[in-house]
Design a protein around this motif. Structure first.
Motif, mmCIF file in Angstrom:
data_model
loop_
_atom_site.group_PDB
_atom_site.id
_atom_site.type_symbol
_atom_site.label_atom_id
_atom_site.label_comp_id
_atom_site.label_asym_id
_atom_site.label_seq_id
_atom_site.Cartn_x
_atom_site.Cartn_y
_atom_site.Cartn_z
ATOM 1 N N TYR A 130 0.837 -1.195 0.000
ATOM 2 C CA TYR A 130 0.000 0.000 0.000
ATOM 3 C C TYR A 130 0.874 1.248 0.000
ATOM 4 O O TYR A 130 1.950 1.258 0.590
ATOM 5 C CB TYR A 130 -0.894 0.014 1.241
ATOM 6 N N TYR A 131 0.380 2.284 -0.666
ATOM 7 C CA TYR A 131 1.050 3.583 -0.612
ATOM 8 C C TYR A 131 0.005 4.682 -0.712
ATOM 9 O O TYR A 131 -1.119 4.466 -1.157
ATOM 10 C CB TYR A 131 2.134 3.722 -1.682
ATOM 11 N N LEU A 132 0.392 5.879 -0.269
ATOM 12 C CA LEU A 132 -0.523 7.029 -0.311
ATOM 13 C C LEU A 132 -0.727 7.479 -1.752
ATOM 14 O O LEU A 132 0.220 7.555 -2.525
ATOM 15 C CB LEU A 132 0.042 8.207 0.488
ATOM 16 N N VAL A 133 -1.967 7.804 -2.084
ATOM 17 C CA VAL A 133 -2.292 8.298 -3.422
ATOM 18 C C VAL A 133 -1.842 9.753 -3.560
ATOM 19 O O VAL A 133 -1.289 10.138 -4.574
ATOM 20 C CB VAL A 133 -3.810 8.163 -3.695
ATOM 21 N N LYS A 134 -2.089 10.547 -2.517
ATOM 22 C CA LYS A 134 -1.737 11.974 -2.536
ATOM 23 C C LYS A 134 -0.590 12.232 -1.568
ATOM 24 O O LYS A 134 -0.365 11.446 -0.650
ATOM 25 C CB LYS A 134 -2.939 12.823 -2.094
ATOM 26 N N PRO A 135 0.112 13.326 -1.741
ATOM 27 C CA PRO A 135 1.158 13.684 -0.777
ATOM 28 C C PRO A 135 0.557 13.876 0.621
ATOM 29 O O PRO A 135 -0.596 14.316 0.745
ATOM 30 C CB PRO A 135 1.714 15.010 -1.306
ATOM 31 N N PRO A 136 1.315 13.570 1.679
ATOM 32 C CA PRO A 136 0.806 13.707 3.050
ATOM 33 C C PRO A 136 0.276 15.103 3.378
ATOM 34 O O PRO A 136 -0.632 15.247 4.195
ATOM 35 C CB PRO A 136 2.014 13.365 3.920
ATOM 36 N N ALA A 137 0.802 16.120 2.719
ATOM 37 C CA ALA A 137 0.340 17.487 2.966
ATOM 38 C C ALA A 137 -1.055 17.746 2.397
ATOM 39 O O ALA A 137 -1.681 18.755 2.697
ATOM 40 C CB ALA A 137 1.327 18.494 2.387
#
Length: 135
Positions: A65-72
């Protein structure tokens, strides 16, 4: 405000993903182990995050799994609502109170939920990461 265990695990997993390399999948087993979370339950939580467009799932040996959008760009409100649904004040019937008093209590709770939602929407996952990238 009480967070469900699912929301707690979702926040934990999202922060771990935010602290990892960008777009590099982390397996559920690693997220589970690092966050001391039961893997089977975490899989359900991650599925909700995928369904809400916060996380991407990659199958296979090198999957995870990974984030689709940047954490910000990901708010704490989005993470909580992906697992628990929209924040809504729910109270049992206030027997013995007039309709007017019941309406005033409900209105006050609605205001609190609106304020809480507004505040949670301003908190970004990037704000929750540890300074060195690992908790």
């Amino acid at each position: 405000m009480r967070l469900s265990r699912a929301s707690s695990y979702a926040i934990n997993a999202i922060i771990q993903l935010a602290e990892g390399p960008d777009k590099v999948p982390l397996p559920c087993s690693k997220l589970s182990q690092n966050g001391d979370m039961p893997e089977r339950f975490l899989l359900q939580v991650l599925r909700n995050l995928v369904n809400h467009g916060l996380v991407k799932s990659i199958r296979g040996v090198d999957g995870g799994y990974y984030l689709v959008k940047p954490p910000a760009e990901v708010s704490l409100l989005e993470v909580i609502e992906a697992t628990d649904g929209p924040l809504t004040p729910t109270i049992p019937p206030l027997d013995g109170l007039s309709k007017s008093s019941q309406d005033k209590v409900q209105s006050a709770l609605n205001d609190v939920v609106r304020d809480t939602s507004r505040r949670l929407s301003k908190i970004r996952v990037a704000d929750l990461k540890s300074a060195n990238g690992r908790a």
